[in-house]
Scaffold this motif. Structure first.
Motif, PDB file in Angstrom:
ATOM      1  N   GLU A 225       0.824  -1.209   0.000  1.00 22.44           N
ATOM      2  CA  GLU A 225       0.000   0.000   0.000  1.00 22.44           C
ATOM      3  C   GLU A 225       0.858   1.259   0.000  1.00 22.44           C
ATOM      4  O   GLU A 225       0.535   2.240  -0.675  1.00 22.44           O
ATOM      5  CB  GLU A 225      -0.933  -0.006   1.219  1.00 22.44           C
ATOM      6  N   ILE A 226       1.955   1.247   0.758  1.00 25.30           N
ATOM      7  CA  ILE A 226       2.863   2.399   0.758  1.00 25.30           C
ATOM      8  C   ILE A 226       3.452   2.590  -0.632  1.00 25.30           C
ATOM      9  O   ILE A 226       3.521   3.707  -1.164  1.00 25.30           O
ATOM     10  CB  ILE A 226       3.976   2.198   1.801  1.00 25.30           C
TER      11      ILE A 226
ATOM     12  N   VAL B  76      -4.163   9.452   0.095  1.00 30.90           N
ATOM     13  CA  VAL B  76      -4.596   9.611   1.486  1.00 30.90           C
ATOM     14  C   VAL B  76      -5.334   8.362   1.969  1.00 30.90           C
ATOM     15  O   VAL B  76      -5.102   7.874   3.082  1.00 30.90           O
ATOM     16  CB  VAL B  76      -5.491  10.858   1.621  1.00 30.90           C
ATOM     17  N   GLY B  77      -6.217   7.814   1.138  1.00 28.82           N
ATOM     18  CA  GLY B  77      -6.985   6.646   1.542  1.00 28.82           C
ATOM     19  C   GLY B  77      -6.120   5.435   1.807  1.00 28.82           C
ATOM     20  O   GLY B  77      -6.350   4.683   2.748  1.00 28.82           O
ATOM     21  N   ARG B  78      -5.106   5.218   0.969  1.00 35.27           N
ATOM     22  CA  ARG B  78      -4.229   4.058   1.169  1.00 35.27           C
ATOM     23  C   ARG B  78      -3.443   4.176   2.466  1.00 35.27           C
ATOM     24  O   ARG B  78      -3.310   3.213   3.214  1.00 35.27           O
ATOM     25  CB  ARG B  78      -3.265   3.934  -0.016  1.00 35.27           C
ATOM     26  N   ILE B  79      -2.891   5.341   2.715  1.00 37.47           N
ATOM     27  CA  ILE B  79      -2.106   5.516   3.943  1.00 37.47           C
ATOM     28  C   ILE B  79      -2.995   5.429   5.177  1.00 37.47           C
ATOM     29  O   ILE B  79      -2.614   4.837   6.194  1.00 37.47           O
ATOM     30  CB  ILE B  79      -1.348   6.862   3.909  1.00 37.47           C
ATOM     31  N   ALA B  80      -4.209   5.964   5.091  1.00 35.86           N
ATOM     32  CA  ALA B  80      -5.129   5.874   6.226  1.00 35.86           C
ATOM     33  C   ALA B  80      -5.540   4.432   6.482  1.00 35.86           C
ATOM     34  O   ALA B  80      -5.775   4.039   7.631  1.00 35.86           O
ATOM     35  CB  ALA B  80      -6.357   6.743   5.968  1.00 35.86           C
TER      36      ALA B  80
ATOM     37  N   THR C  29      -0.754   8.518   8.302  1.00 37.36           N
ATOM     38  CA  THR C  29      -1.246   9.846   7.921  1.00 37.36           C
ATOM     39  C   THR C  29      -0.488  10.326   6.702  1.00 37.36           C
ATOM     40  O   THR C  29       0.702  10.029   6.524  1.00 37.36           O
ATOM     41  CB  THR C  29      -1.062  10.855   9.070  1.00 37.36           C
ATOM     42  N   ALA C  30      -1.177  11.069   5.845  1.00 35.07           N
ATOM     43  CA  ALA C  30      -0.583  11.646   4.640  1.00 35.07           C
ATOM     44  C   ALA C  30      -0.855  13.145   4.649  1.00 35.07           C
ATOM     45  O   ALA C  30      -2.013  13.561   4.736  1.00 35.07           O
ATOM     46  CB  ALA C  30      -1.162  10.993   3.392  1.00 35.07           C
ATOM     47  N   HIS C  31       0.192  13.935   4.569  1.00 31.61           N
ATOM     48  CA  HIS C  31       0.063  15.404   4.610  1.00 31.61           C
ATOM     49  C   HIS C  31       0.764  16.011   3.409  1.00 31.61           C
ATOM     50  O   HIS C  31       1.871  15.584   3.042  1.00 31.61           O
ATOM     51  CB  HIS C  31       0.662  15.969   5.892  1.00 31.61           C
TER      52      HIS C  31
ATOM     53  N   VAL D 284       3.791   6.303   8.859  1.00 32.43           N
ATOM     54  CA  VAL D 284       3.108   5.041   9.145  1.00 32.43           C
ATOM     55  C   VAL D 284       3.724   4.434  10.391  1.00 32.43           C
ATOM     56  O   VAL D 284       4.920   4.104  10.397  1.00 32.43           O
ATOM     57  CB  VAL D 284       3.233   4.067   7.965  1.00 32.43           C
ATOM     58  N   PRO D 285       2.963   4.286  11.466  1.00 29.64           N
ATOM     59  CA  PRO D 285       3.535   3.690  12.700  1.00 29.64           C
ATOM     60  C   PRO D 285       3.811   2.215  12.537  1.00 29.64           C
ATOM     61  O   PRO D 285       3.117   1.498  11.806  1.00 29.64           O
ATOM     62  CB  PRO D 285       2.440   3.945  13.749  1.00 29.64           C
TER      63      PRO D 285
END
Length: 393
Positions: free
Chosen positions: A292-293, A357-361, A366-368, A389-390
Motif C-alpha cells: 500500500e505504501i 490519502v486513503g491508502r495511507i489511512a 497519515t498523509a500530509h 506510518v507507525p
C-alpha cells in the motif's frame, strides 16, 4: 438429494482420519466378537449377550459407512448425529453388561463392549471436535466403565482405561487440528499462486495490447503536434495510471503474513527523473502494508508526471525511526495551489483522496501535503507529500 462435487476444506483435511478410524472400528469389532466367544460361558444370560453383540456389529457397520463418506448433504450435521449416537450406544452397552453377567464377573473383567471398541467413540469425537472433544469423550466413557464395574475405589488408579482413552482423544484431536491447519495453508497457497499467475497473464495481455497502443498514441501525437498534442498527453497519463494499477495488484489476504523489505518496492520506481533514497539496512514491514505504501508513492509520482510537466524531477526519501516510517515524495514542479485538493474532492474527483490519502489511512498512517503554492504566480517551489506510518508492536 443434492451431493457436493467435492469435499469442503475441513472435510478434505480430515477424510483420511475418518477412513482410518473406520478401519480401526472393524478391527476392534473383530476383537470384541472374539472376546465375546471367549467369555460367553461365564455369562448368566448368554442369549442376550449375543443379541447385544449383534447390535454392536450392526451399529459398527452403519456408523462406519456414514462417517467415512463425504458425498452427503449436510455432512457436518450427519457426522455430529452419528458421533452422538456412538456415545449413546457405547454407554448403553457398557451398562448392559450387568444384564448378562453377575457382579463377580463384570467387576473384575472388561465390559461387554471392550475398552478397545469403546475407543471408537473417543476417536470420532476427537476428529470432529478436536482435542477438547476427544478428552471430554474419553473422560465420559471412562466414567461410564468405572461406574458400571463399580470400581470407584483406590484400585481405579491402577486401571489404564481412563489414561488410555484420554490420551487417544488428545492425540487424535491434535492430529485433526494439525490436518485442518495444513489444509487451510495449502488452499491459501494455491489461491495466492493462482492469483499471481492470473495477474501476470493479465499484465502480459495489457502490456501487449493496451499499453503499447497508448505508448504509440503518445509518441505519434507528440510528433504530429497541434490538436493531437492534447490527445498524446492524455494517452501518456492513462499509460502511467495503467502501469501503476498493474504494479499495485494484490490482495488483503497477505495482511499479517511474512514481512518484506520496503526498499526494493520503492527503488523499483526510480527513473532518470525520479531519485529514490532509502536506508542502507533492510526496512521490514508487513507485506500488504508495504504494498500500500508503494502504491501511494506510485500514485504521487503519477501526479508529478501528469501535473508537474515532463521536465519535473521527483525525490523519494524513506526514513525508519524505529517507531514509524516516514516517506517523503517531493517534486520541483509548479506545486499544488492552496485549496486545490479540497476543491477537487468537492467536485467528486477522488483520485488523490483514494489513491494516496486513503491508502495511507487504511494502514493507520497519515498523509500530509507539506507545501502548497501560494497562487498561480508563485515560484516553482514544488509540492511535497509526507507519509507517516507507525510500526505495529
Amino acid at each position: 438429494m443434492t451431493r457436493p462435487a467435492e469435499p469442503a476444506s475441513d472435510d478434505a483435511a480430515t477424510s483420511p482420519l475418518w477412513r482410518a478410524a473406520q478401519a480401526f472400528r472393524l478391527v476392534t469389532l473383530i476383537y470384541a466378537v472374539g472376546q465375546q466367544a471367549a467369555s460367553v460361558s461365564y455369562y448368566t444370560n448368554q442369549r442376550l449377550s449375543w443379541v447385544l453383540i449383534a447390535l454392536m456389529a450392526v451399529w459398527s457397520g452403519v456408523s462406519a459407512v456414514m462417517l467415512s463418506q463425504w458425498r452427503i448433504h449436510n455432512l457436518r450435521r450427519v457426522r455430529t448425529t452419528v458421533v452422538i449416537g456412538d456415545h449413546v450406544v457405547v454407554v448403553a452397552l457398557i451398562f448392559a453388561t450387568r444384564l448378562v453377567s453377575d457382579f463377580d464377573w463384570y467387576h473384575g473383567h472388561q465390559t461387554l463392549p471392550t475398552t478397545l471398541w469403546a475407543a471408537n467413540a473417543v476417536m470420532s469425537s476427537a476428529i470432529l471436535w478436536g482435542p477438547f472433544g476427544g478428552v471430554t469423550s474419553g473422560l465420559l466413557i471412562s466414567a461410564a466403565i468405572i461406574t458400571a464395574r463399580e470400581q470407584w475405589e483406590l484400585d481405579i488408579w491402577r486401571d489404564a482405561t481412563a489414561p488410555v482413552l484420554v490420551s487417544v482423544g488428545l492425540a487424535i484431536g491434535l492430529a485433526a487440528n494439525t490436518a485442518r491447519r495444513a489444509q487451510a495453508q495449502l488452499q491459501r497457497a494455491v489461491r495466492l499462486t493462482a492469483a499471481a499467475e492470473e495477474r501476470e497473464r493479465l499484465a502480459r495481455e495489457v502490456h501487449d495490447g493496451v499499453l503499447q497502443v497508448l505508448s504509440y498514441i503518445k509518441r505519434r501525437g507528440t510528433e504530429i503536434g497541434g490538436p493531437t498534442a492534447e490527445l498524446a498527453q492524455r494517452a501518456g497519463e492513462q499509460e502511467v495510471a495503467l502501469r501503476v494499477l498493474i504494479s499495485e495488484q494484490g490482495e488483503r489476504s497477505d495482511a499479517g503474513g511474512p514481512e518484506v523489505d520496503l526498499r526494493p518496492l520503492l527503488t523499483a520506481q526510480a527513473t532518470p527523473s525520479v531519485l529514490v533514497s532509502t536506508p542502507g539496512e533492510p526496512v521490514p514491514f508487513g507485506r500488504w502494508e508495504a504494498r500500500e505504501i508503494s502504491a501511494a508513492v506510485a500514485a504521487a509520482l503519477a501526479n508529478v508526471v501528469q501535473h508537474a510537466g515532463p521536465g519535473a524531477k521527483a525525490y523519494v526519501l524513506l526514513e525508519d525511526t524505529g517507531e514509524e516510517l516516514i516517506i517523503s515524495v517531493r517534486d520541483d514542479g509548479p506545486g499544488i495551489p492552496s485549496g486545490r485538493l479540497a476543491e477537487a474532492e468537492g467536485q467528486g474527483r477522488m483520485g488523490v483522496s483514494r489513491s494516496i490519502v486513503g491508502r495511507i489511512a487504511a494502514i493507520e498512517g497519515t498523509a500530509h501535503l507539506l507545501f502548497e503554492a501560494a497562487g498561480p504566480d508563485a515560484a516553482d517551489d514544488g509540492a511535497e507529500w509526507e507519509f507517516r506510518v507507525p510500526r505495529r508492536r
